[in-house]
Design a protein around this motif. Structure first.
Motif, PDB file in Angstrom:
ATOM      1  N   UNK A 134      -7.522 -13.356  -5.555  1.00 15.68           N
ATOM      2  CA  UNK A 134      -8.002 -13.365  -6.931  1.00 15.68           C
ATOM      3  C   UNK A 134      -8.542 -12.039  -7.416  1.00 15.68           C
ATOM      4  N   UNK A 135      -9.196 -11.281  -6.545  1.00 13.82           N
ATOM      5  CA  UNK A 135      -9.765 -10.006  -6.971  1.00 13.82           C
ATOM      6  C   UNK A 135      -8.731  -8.898  -7.011  1.00 13.82           C
ATOM      7  N   UNK A 136      -7.549  -9.141  -6.464  1.00 14.36           N
ATOM      8  CA  UNK A 136      -6.517  -8.106  -6.418  1.00 14.36           C
ATOM      9  C   UNK A 136      -5.360  -8.399  -7.369  1.00 14.36           C
ATOM     10  N   UNK A 154       0.856  -1.166   0.000  1.00 17.18           N
ATOM     11  CA  UNK A 154       0.000   0.000   0.000  1.00 17.18           C
ATOM     12  C   UNK A 154       0.902   1.227   0.000  1.00 17.18           C
ATOM     13  N   UNK A 155       0.582   2.167  -0.902  1.00 20.34           N
ATOM     14  CA  UNK A 155       1.388   3.373  -1.019  1.00 20.34           C
ATOM     15  C   UNK A 155       0.484   4.564  -1.301  1.00 20.34           C
ATOM     16  N   UNK A 156       0.628   5.612  -0.497  1.00 21.23           N
ATOM     17  CA  UNK A 156      -0.131   6.826  -0.747  1.00 21.23           C
ATOM     18  C   UNK A 156       0.492   7.515  -1.955  1.00 21.23           C
ATOM     19  N   UNK A 157      -0.319   7.746  -2.979  1.00 22.65           N
ATOM     20  CA  UNK A 157       0.207   8.396  -4.179  1.00 22.65           C
ATOM     21  C   UNK A 157      -0.267   9.841  -4.309  1.00 22.65           C
ATOM     22  N   UNK A 158      -1.251  10.225  -3.481  1.00 23.25           N
ATOM     23  CA  UNK A 158      -1.746  11.599  -3.548  1.00 23.25           C
ATOM     24  C   UNK A 158      -2.420  11.946  -2.239  1.00 23.25           C
ATOM     25  N   UNK A 159      -2.157  13.174  -1.772  1.00 21.75           N
ATOM     26  CA  UNK A 159      -2.781  13.640  -0.542  1.00 21.75           C
ATOM     27  C   UNK A 159      -2.912  15.154  -0.626  1.00 21.75           C
ATOM     28  N   UNK A 160      -4.128  15.633  -0.540  1.00 22.35           N
ATOM     29  CA  UNK A 160      -4.401  17.074  -0.546  1.00 22.35           C
ATOM     30  C   UNK A 160      -5.370  17.356   0.600  1.00 22.35           C
ATOM     31  N   UNK A 161      -5.706  18.601   0.818  1.00 29.13           N
ATOM     32  CA  UNK A 161      -6.713  18.899   1.844  1.00 29.13           C
ATOM     33  C   UNK A 161      -8.082  18.269   1.543  1.00 29.13           C
ATOM     34  N   UNK A 162      -8.331  17.914   0.261  1.00 32.96           N
ATOM     35  CA  UNK A 162      -9.640  17.396  -0.133  1.00 32.96           C
ATOM     36  C   UNK A 162      -9.684  15.900  -0.397  1.00 32.96           C
ATOM     37  N   UNK A 175      -2.881   0.049  -3.939  1.00 33.30           N
ATOM     38  CA  UNK A 175      -2.596  -1.285  -3.418  1.00 33.30           C
ATOM     39  C   UNK A 175      -1.963  -2.097  -4.534  1.00 33.30           C
ATOM     40  N   UNK A 176      -0.808  -2.682  -4.261  1.00 34.03           N
ATOM     41  CA  UNK A 176      -0.082  -3.464  -5.253  1.00 34.03           C
ATOM     42  C   UNK A 176      -0.858  -4.734  -5.595  1.00 34.03           C
ATOM     43  N   UNK A 177      -0.623  -5.279  -6.781  1.00 37.30           N
ATOM     44  CA  UNK A 177      -1.241  -6.568  -7.134  1.00 37.30           C
ATOM     45  C   UNK A 177      -0.849  -7.650  -6.124  1.00 37.30           C
ATOM     46  N   UNK A 178      -1.808  -8.516  -5.833  1.00 37.42           N
ATOM     47  CA  UNK A 178      -1.579  -9.587  -4.866  1.00 37.42           C
ATOM     48  C   UNK A 178      -2.068 -10.893  -5.474  1.00 37.42           C
TER      49      UNK A 178
END
Length: 85
Positions: A22-24, A1-9, A15-18
Protein backbone atom coordinates in the motif's frame (compact mmCIF):
# COMPACT_ATOMS: atom_id res chain seq x y z
CA UNK A 1 14.71 -1.56 -8.48
CA UNK A 2 16.84 0.39 -10.93
CA UNK A 3 19.86 2.59 -10.34
CA UNK A 4 19.16 5.84 -12.14
CA UNK A 5 22.18 7.82 -10.97
CA UNK A 6 25.61 7.04 -9.58
CA UNK A 7 28.46 9.48 -8.98
CA UNK A 8 31.38 9.58 -6.57
CA UNK A 9 29.09 11.48 -4.15
CA UNK A 10 25.54 10.12 -4.59
CA UNK A 11 23.60 7.11 -5.71
CA UNK A 12 19.87 7.11 -6.55
CA UNK A 13 17.84 3.92 -6.88
CA UNK A 14 14.26 3.96 -8.15
CA UNK A 15 11.76 1.41 -6.88
CA UNK A 16 8.85 0.63 -9.21
CA UNK A 17 5.26 0.91 -7.96
CA UNK A 18 4.11 -2.22 -6.16
CA UNK A 19 0.37 -2.81 -5.91
CA UNK A 20 0.79 -5.40 -3.15
CA UNK A 21 2.41 -2.81 -0.84
CA UNK A 22 0.00 0.00 0.00
CA UNK A 23 2.77 2.49 0.74
CA UNK A 24 4.55 1.73 -2.53
CA UNK A 25 1.65 2.36 -4.91
CA UNK A 26 3.57 5.19 -6.57
CA UNK A 27 7.03 3.70 -6.12
CA UNK A 28 9.89 5.38 -4.32
CA UNK A 29 13.52 6.43 -4.35
CA UNK A 30 16.50 5.72 -2.17
CA UNK A 31 19.03 8.55 -2.20
CA UNK A 32 22.44 7.79 -0.72
CA UNK A 33 25.11 10.34 0.14
CA UNK A 34 28.31 8.31 -0.17
CA UNK A 35 30.43 10.89 1.68
CA UNK A 36 28.34 10.95 4.85
CA UNK A 37 27.16 7.34 4.47
CA UNK A 38 23.58 8.46 5.07
CA UNK A 39 20.45 7.79 3.08
CA UNK A 40 16.80 8.63 2.73
CA UNK A 41 13.89 6.76 1.20
CA UNK A 42 11.14 8.91 -0.30
CA UNK A 43 7.72 7.79 -1.48
CA UNK A 44 4.27 9.15 -2.24
CA UNK A 45 3.89 12.76 -3.31
CA UNK A 46 7.52 13.58 -2.55
CA UNK A 47 8.67 10.69 -4.76
CA UNK A 48 6.32 11.75 -7.55
CA UNK A 49 7.71 15.28 -7.49
CA UNK A 50 11.29 13.99 -7.26
CA UNK A 51 10.66 11.65 -10.24
CA UNK A 52 9.40 14.53 -12.36
CA UNK A 53 12.25 16.86 -11.38
CA UNK A 54 15.09 14.36 -11.69
CA UNK A 55 13.89 13.06 -15.07
CA UNK A 56 13.62 16.65 -16.37
CA UNK A 57 17.13 17.37 -15.10
CA UNK A 58 18.61 14.18 -16.59
CA UNK A 59 17.05 14.94 -20.00
CA UNK A 60 19.19 18.08 -20.14
CA UNK A 61 22.32 15.90 -19.87
CA UNK A 62 23.71 17.81 -16.88
CA UNK A 63 27.18 17.40 -15.48
CA UNK A 64 27.73 15.25 -12.39
CA UNK A 65 28.23 18.43 -10.41
CA UNK A 66 24.83 19.78 -11.45
CA UNK A 67 23.04 16.57 -10.47
CA UNK A 68 24.93 16.36 -7.21
CA UNK A 69 23.96 19.96 -6.48
CA UNK A 70 20.29 19.05 -7.04
CA UNK A 71 20.62 16.06 -4.68
CA UNK A 72 22.27 18.17 -1.96
CA UNK A 73 18.83 19.50 -1.01
CA UNK A 74 18.12 16.11 0.60
CA UNK A 75 21.25 16.02 2.79
CA UNK A 76 19.54 17.43 5.88
CA UNK A 77 16.83 14.77 5.62
CA UNK A 78 19.29 11.88 5.44
CA UNK A 79 19.16 10.47 8.97
CA UNK A 80 19.41 6.77 8.16
CA UNK A 81 22.97 5.40 8.18
CA UNK A 82 23.95 3.16 5.28
CA UNK A 83 24.48 -0.28 6.75
CA UNK A 84 24.75 -2.62 3.76
CA UNK A 85 25.11 -1.56 0.13
Amino acid sequence: MQMIYNSPNYCVVEFAPQAEHGTMLSGGFEIVNKNTQREIFIEGLIAARFRKNIHQLLQKQPSLEEVDEFLEQFNLLMNQPVVIH
